[in-house]
Scaffold this motif. Structure first.
Motif, short mmCIF file in Angstrom:
data_model
loop_
_atom_site.label_atom_id
_atom_site.label_comp_id
_atom_site.label_asym_id
_atom_site.label_seq_id
_atom_site.Cartn_x
_atom_site.Cartn_y
_atom_site.Cartn_z
N SER A 151 1.20 -1.27 0.00
CA SER A 151 0.02 -0.22 -0.29
C SER A 151 0.93 1.24 0.26
CB SER A 151 -0.62 -0.09 1.02
OG SER A 151 -0.34 -0.10 2.16
N TYR A 152 2.15 0.85 1.22
CA TYR A 152 2.94 2.38 1.13
C TYR A 152 3.27 2.96 -0.33
CZ TYR A 152 6.07 5.90 2.75
OH TYR A 152 7.39 6.68 2.53
N SER A 153 4.23 1.23 -1.38
CA SER A 153 4.44 1.12 -2.66
C SER A 153 3.59 2.55 -3.89
CB SER A 153 4.97 0.65 -3.11
OG SER A 153 6.51 0.02 -2.23
N VAL A 154 2.57 2.05 -3.34
CA VAL A 154 1.29 2.17 -4.56
C VAL A 154 0.65 3.42 -4.68
CG1 VAL A 154 -0.93 1.59 -5.45
CG2 VAL A 154 0.65 -0.34 -5.18
N THR A 155 0.76 4.20 -3.14
CA THR A 155 0.15 4.94 -2.89
C THR A 155 1.45 6.69 -3.33
OG1 THR A 155 0.61 4.89 -0.55
CG2 THR A 155 -1.10 4.73 -1.31
N LYS A 156 2.30 6.10 -3.23
CA LYS A 156 4.07 6.72 -3.29
C LYS A 156 3.65 6.66 -4.93
CE LYS A 156 4.63 8.43 0.86
NZ LYS A 156 4.50 9.74 1.49
N ALA A 157 4.15 6.38 -5.86
CA ALA A 157 4.38 6.05 -7.00
C ALA A 157 2.93 6.63 -7.68
CB ALA A 157 3.97 4.29 -7.30
N ALA A 158 1.63 6.86 -7.12
CA ALA A 158 0.69 8.10 -7.44
C ALA A 158 0.77 8.86 -7.31
CB ALA A 158 -1.02 7.14 -6.68
N LEU A 159 1.42 8.88 -6.12
CA LEU A 159 1.47 10.20 -6.08
C LEU A 159 2.74 11.19 -6.62
CD1 LEU A 159 1.11 13.34 -3.06
CD2 LEU A 159 3.47 12.42 -2.26
N ASN A 160 3.56 10.32 -7.47
CA ASN A 160 4.28 10.89 -8.37
C ASN A 160 3.78 10.79 -9.55
OD1 ASN A 160 6.57 11.04 -6.02
ND2 ASN A 160 7.59 8.69 -6.94
N ALA A 161 3.00 10.90 -9.54
CA ALA A 161 2.54 10.52 -11.28
C ALA A 161 1.43 11.63 -10.75
CB ALA A 161 1.46 9.36 -11.19
N MET A 162 0.81 12.16 -9.81
CA MET A 162 -0.35 13.37 -9.47
C MET A 162 0.76 14.81 -10.16
SD MET A 162 -0.32 16.12 -7.34
CE MET A 162 -0.68 15.21 -4.99
N THR A 163 1.97 14.80 -8.70
CA THR A 163 2.82 15.44 -9.50
C THR A 163 3.00 16.11 -10.54
OG1 THR A 163 4.27 15.10 -7.67
CG2 THR A 163 5.81 16.40 -9.07
N LEU A 164 4.62 14.48 -11.53
CA LEU A 164 4.09 15.16 -13.25
C LEU A 164 2.89 15.59 -14.10
CD1 LEU A 164 5.93 15.17 -15.03
CD2 LEU A 164 5.02 13.10 -15.80
N SER A 165 1.19 14.93 -13.59
CA SER A 165 0.35 15.47 -14.37
C SER A 165 -0.32 16.64 -13.81
CB SER A 165 -0.64 14.70 -13.83
OG SER A 165 -2.25 14.78 -13.56
N VAL A 166 0.48 17.46 -12.54
CA VAL A 166 -0.50 18.87 -12.75
C VAL A 166 1.20 19.61 -12.78
CG1 VAL A 166 -0.53 19.89 -10.81
CG2 VAL A 166 -1.58 17.59 -10.16
N ALA A 167 2.03 19.36 -13.04
CA ALA A 167 2.65 20.30 -13.68
C ALA A 167 2.96 19.94 -15.00
CB ALA A 167 4.06 19.76 -12.64
N ASN A 168 2.23 19.01 -15.82
CA ASN A 168 2.57 19.41 -17.16
C ASN A 168 1.05 20.34 -17.30
OD1 ASN A 168 4.26 17.69 -17.20
ND2 ASN A 168 2.61 15.93 -18.01
N GLY A 169 0.07 20.44 -16.11
CA GLY A 169 -1.27 21.15 -16.64
C GLY A 169 -0.81 22.84 -16.52
N LEU A 170 0.28 22.72 -15.54
CA LEU A 170 0.47 24.55 -15.54
C LEU A 170 1.38 25.23 -16.55
CD1 LEU A 170 0.76 23.66 -11.40
CD2 LEU A 170 -1.18 24.72 -12.60
#
Length: 228
Positions: A151-170
């Protein structure tokens, strides 16, 4: 620039406390310490300094978090920097991890940061200034094999994905990055860990203070971009 207001979640101990101490040490900024236990947070904030204020933020419960956040934004409508540091870790692979632990991991490690970002990002965009720092982990890295508890690995990977996705839209002067503190001597990392809280906090402090030409959308360790 003028003084800023910064919010660090999970700020009353460990890496979060070290981040706050670093941000508040030589600054006129107001640093908000997000914590689940407000009384405990107020004691810690008073020990750090006059420009640190404790604010109740319970990331484990969505309704509580949204209510806490609404109250916080009445008192502090302009938040310039968000450090998503709060996190939980439950041991076990996918079969050994309970449904409740998986839900709690997503609530604190992934969804909480997203809800905070959704609330605070519009103001940052409007003012054309913002720094969002997501405290992640090497265990959330595809490049490093997602080798931690499920659960830690998957949720932190999702956090990294959120980082990139949000940055790409700004565009403009709003930057979103993740960082890995390494193996740190905290309640989560244990006393055998190789790094102090101050060492673990250094990259987050650096990312919170990036200049206008600083990076965005990356994952950093020791102030260096890493594959994830």
């Amino acid at each position: 620039m003028k003084s800023r207001t910064l919010l660090v979640t999970g700020g009353n101990r460990g890496i979060g406390k070290a981040i706050i101490e670093g941000l508040a040490s030589s600054s006129e900024d107001v640093v908000l310490m997000g914590c689940r236990d407000l009384q405990e947070g107020q004691k810690t904030a008073a020990d750090i300094g006059k420009n640190v204020q404790a604010e109740r933020l319970n990331l484990a419960n969505r309704d509580s978090l949204l209510n806490d956040l609404k109250d916080l934004m009445v008192r502090h409508p302009k938040i310039d920097v968000l450090v998503n540091n709060a996190g939980v870790l439950f041991e076990g692979d996918v079969l050994g991890c309970s449904v409740e632990d998986i839900e709690a991991s997503f609530a604190v490690n992934t969804l909480g940061p997203i809800f905070l970002l959704k609330a605070l990002l519009p103001g940052m965009v409007e003012r054309d200034y913002g720094r969002i720092v997501n405290v992640s982990s090497g265990w959330g890295s595809f490049d490093e094999g997602l080798s931690g508890p499920f659960s830690y690995s998957v949720t932190k990977a999702a956090l990294n994905a959120m980082t990139l996705s949000v940055a790409n839209g700004l565009t403009g002067n709003v930057k979103v990055n993740s960082m890995c503190p390494g193996w740190v001597r905290t309640r989560m990392g244990g006393m055998l860990a190789t790094r102090s809280s101050e060492q673990g906090a250094d990259t987050a402090i650096w990312l919170a203070n990036l200049p206008v030409d600083g990076p965005t959308g990356g994952v950093f360790r020791d102030r260096k971009l890493v594959e994830w």
